[in-house]
Write a protein that holds these residues in place. Structure first.
Motif, PDB file in Angstrom:
ATOM      1  N   SER A   1      37.298  40.927  39.832  1.00  0.00           N
ATOM      2  CA  SER A   1      37.514  42.294  39.373  1.00  0.00           C
ATOM      3  C   SER A   1      38.175  43.090  40.488  1.00  0.00           C
ATOM      4  CB  SER A   1      36.177  42.932  38.976  1.00  0.00           C
ATOM      5  OG  SER A   1      36.388  44.207  38.381  1.00  0.00           O
ATOM      6  N   ARG A   2      38.341  44.374  40.266  1.00  0.00           N
ATOM      7  CA  ARG A   2      38.755  45.306  41.310  1.00  0.00           C
ATOM      8  C   ARG A   2      37.496  45.942  41.905  1.00  0.00           C
ATOM      9  NH1 ARG A   2      44.180  45.441  43.170  1.00  0.00           N
ATOM     10  NH2 ARG A   2      45.570  45.102  41.384  1.00  0.00           N
TER      11      ARG A   2
ATOM     12  N   PRO B   1      41.010  46.595  46.518  1.00  0.00           N
ATOM     13  CA  PRO B   1      41.163  45.144  46.645  1.00  0.00           C
ATOM     14  C   PRO B   1      40.458  44.433  45.505  1.00  0.00           C
ATOM     15  CG  PRO B   1      39.443  45.917  48.109  1.00  0.00           C
ATOM     16  CD  PRO B   1      40.065  47.149  47.501  1.00  0.00           C
ATOM     17  N   PHE B   2      40.725  43.171  45.374  1.00  0.00           N
ATOM     18  CA  PHE B   2      40.012  42.357  44.404  1.00  0.00           C
ATOM     19  C   PHE B   2      38.648  41.963  44.970  1.00  0.00           C
ATOM     20  CE2 PHE B   2      44.451  41.630  43.269  1.00  0.00           C
ATOM     21  CZ  PHE B   2      44.401  41.808  41.897  1.00  0.00           C
ATOM     22  N   THR B   3      37.671  41.894  44.098  1.00  0.00           N
ATOM     23  CA  THR B   3      36.393  41.310  44.478  1.00  0.00           C
ATOM     24  C   THR B   3      36.248  39.997  43.717  1.00  0.00           C
ATOM     25  OG1 THR B   3      35.214  42.519  42.742  1.00  0.00           O
ATOM     26  CG2 THR B   3      35.290  43.519  44.927  1.00  0.00           C
ATOM     27  N   VAL B   4      35.876  38.977  44.441  1.00  0.00           N
ATOM     28  CA  VAL B   4      35.728  37.645  43.866  1.00  0.00           C
ATOM     29  C   VAL B   4      34.282  37.218  44.049  1.00  0.00           C
ATOM     30  CG1 VAL B   4      36.540  35.253  43.906  1.00  0.00           C
ATOM     31  CG2 VAL B   4      38.124  37.125  44.483  1.00  0.00           C
TER      32      VAL B   4
ATOM     33  N   PHE C   1      35.854  34.087  33.475  1.00  0.00           N
ATOM     34  CA  PHE C   1      35.571  34.755  34.753  1.00  0.00           C
ATOM     35  C   PHE C   1      36.659  35.755  35.143  1.00  0.00           C
ATOM     36  CE2 PHE C   1      37.654  30.711  35.712  1.00  0.00           C
ATOM     37  CZ  PHE C   1      38.661  31.085  36.587  1.00  0.00           C
ATOM     38  N   LEU C   2      37.680  35.896  34.302  1.00  0.00           N
ATOM     39  CA  LEU C   2      38.740  36.880  34.528  1.00  0.00           C
ATOM     40  C   LEU C   2      38.638  38.059  33.567  1.00  0.00           C
ATOM     41  CD1 LEU C   2      41.733  34.382  34.900  1.00  0.00           C
ATOM     42  CD2 LEU C   2      40.307  35.332  36.726  1.00  0.00           C
ATOM     43  N   ALA C   3      37.499  38.184  32.908  1.00  0.00           N
ATOM     44  CA  ALA C   3      37.356  39.164  31.832  1.00  0.00           C
ATOM     45  C   ALA C   3      37.515  40.608  32.290  1.00  0.00           C
ATOM     46  CB  ALA C   3      35.996  38.991  31.143  1.00  0.00           C
ATOM     47  N   GLU C   4      37.277  40.917  33.569  1.00  0.00           N
ATOM     48  CA  GLU C   4      37.393  42.302  34.045  1.00  0.00           C
ATOM     49  C   GLU C   4      38.776  42.628  34.592  1.00  0.00           C
ATOM     50  OE1 GLU C   4      35.264  44.674  33.447  1.00  0.00           O
ATOM     51  OE2 GLU C   4      34.054  43.177  32.396  1.00  0.00           O
TER      52      GLU C   4
END
Length: 450
Positions: A122-123, A138-141, A323-326
């Motif tokens: 997500s962001r 930034p992206f959060t993983v 897992f890319l839903a956001e």
């Protein structure tokens, strides 16, 4: 980069570009990022490099070594004394891992983390609904480690090269699991079996097996079962096709400029002609029923096959997007591929010639800085080429480094090696291909995944 909950975020330039998956394209992405001075962090759910490829280590690629080694990765390996295999020979999946992917992961060293599964992206502080300052975050993983611990990483960009291997297509002709499919799971395989393994061999020897699919993986399974039938009496296959048999069903044969692919099609035809497999055409499975210890496949039109002992389902793969839903992805409604790429690879309309080399332009999404690459970028389309994947990550790395001229420049020329009308050349992606067999021609560097 791991960030404690109470810490201030570092500047974007200090953050790594996260690459999901340590397969051929993921490791190539890392090599290109290193060359561009961008620190990569490769997250691999499996315990070793090429975890998915290892699961089809017994299958030979149609592509020669010259077509499956990324040029920049080769440069990274050269100082270690690594010797590139002879370009005109064909590796198995196991060869690809041991002679290329493992050494490349070794050179990348601590930039690759194994046993680390990505559970969400997500962001920072922004779900997919929030607009405010979105692109500045930034992206959060979010990841889960093999020991059960969880971690949150920050990244300047995310390159998803996780592939589609973990999500094979089901038996059902409508793209959903057929009634009875889950209940019969112990008798169903979604992979080409390794019949050199004694335990696997015993599973199919002397038994009747249904093989569902019309592509290269189905050809491989038919040939392997035919070889087994010559040694184990009673071994037989029922080959289930969702469409009919035509002149292109078995590929280009001797006219195919990928000789290994043409030979495989001819060998599959020989298995049918030799009586080792019976072709059942126009059969879209609607249900699976148990009858004693055996299974009966029932078609949408009411036809019922003779009972079988085992079922091998080779109907293509599909991307896991959970897992890319956001993230705000721009995906084609049919193929689940980036909207800029989908018209180039759509098996409903794509016919002869190559899939054009493409890069950051076709792979970009409304969410800037996130990319699906490799087989994942093709969604449900079946014609992915290793060389195309290497060109994808070259372009993306150039873009992330601010070199837009290089990012937009095509640096790959694909040879015309297809045979027109070859719809049966590739794994059938569920039922998305035309029932009339509208073909899609393959090119040099085709990767057989199963």
């Amino acid at each position: 980069m791991t960030v404690p909950a109470d810490a201030a975020e570092p500047p974007a330039a200090a953050m790594p570009a996260v690459v999901i998956g340590a397969g051929p394209i993921g490791l190539a992405a890392a090599a290109h990022l290193v060359e561009r001075g961008i620190e990569p962090l490769v997250l691999e759910a499996g315990p070793r490099a090429g975890s998915a490829v290892r699961q089809w280590s017994h299958v030979r690629l149609f592509s020669a070594w010259a077509e499956v080694v990324d040029p920049v990765a080769e440069k990274l390996l050269a100082p270690t004394g690594w010797a590139k295999p002879a370009g005109g020979t064909y590796p198995t999946g196991g060869d690809w891992v041991s002679r290329y992917l493992e050494p490349l992961a070794g050179v990348l060293g601590e930039r690759v983390r194994f046993g680390t599964r990505v559970t969400g992206v997500s962001r920072l502080g922004r779900d997919r609904v929030v607009d405010a300052d979105r692109e500045r975050q930034p992206f959060t993983v979010h990841v889960a480690r093999a020991d059960g611990t969880e971690e949150r990483l920050t990244a300047r960009a995310v390159i998803d090269a996780s592939g589609t291997w973990s999500t094979p297509g089901p038996i059902g002709g409508d793209g959903l699991p057929a009634p009875g499919e889950r209940a019969a799971a112990e008798r169903i395989s979604y992979r080409v079996p390794d019949l050199k393994d004694p335990s696997v061999r015993a599973r199919y020897a002397g038994r009747r097996t249904a093989v569902i699919g019309s592509g290269a993986s189905a050809f491989t399974a038919l040939v392997h079962l035919a070889d087994l039938a010559k040694e184990a009496h009673g071994t037989h296959a029922a080959w289930i096709l969702r469409r009919g048999i035509g002149g292109s069903t078995f590929g280009g044969g001797e006219a195919d400029q990928l000789p290994a692919r043409g030979a495989l099609g001819l060998a599959a035809k020989a298995a049918v002609d030799g009586g080792y497999a019976d072709a059942v055409t126009g059969f879209r499975t609607a249900a699976i029923e148990k009858t004693g210890d055996r299974l009966v496949l029932v078609a949408e039109d009411g036809r019922r096959l003779d009972p079988v002992d085992e079922v091998i389902v080779l109907t293509g793969f599909r991307p896991d997007l959970s897992f890319l839903a956001e993230l705000r992805l721009g995906l084609d409604e049919r193929l689940q591929a980036p909207v800029g790429l989908a018209p180039l690879i759509d098996p409903n309309v794509h016919s002869c010639g190559t899939v054009y080399p493409h890069g950051v332009g076709e792979l970009s999404h409304p969410e800037q800085g996130v990319y699906l690459v490799g087989m994942k970028s093709y969604g449900r389309a079946p014609t992915f080429l290793a060389m195309t994947g290497y060109e994808q990550v070259r372009s993306i790395a150039a873009s992330l480094a601010g070199d837009q001229a290089a990012a937009e420049r095509v640096e790959l020329t694909l040879p015309e090696t297809g045979v027109c009308g070859g719809a049966g050349l590739f794994d059938e992606p569920d039922a998305s291909k035309s029932d009339e067999g509208g073909g899609c021609c393959g090119t040099g560097g085709h990767v057989l995944k199963a």
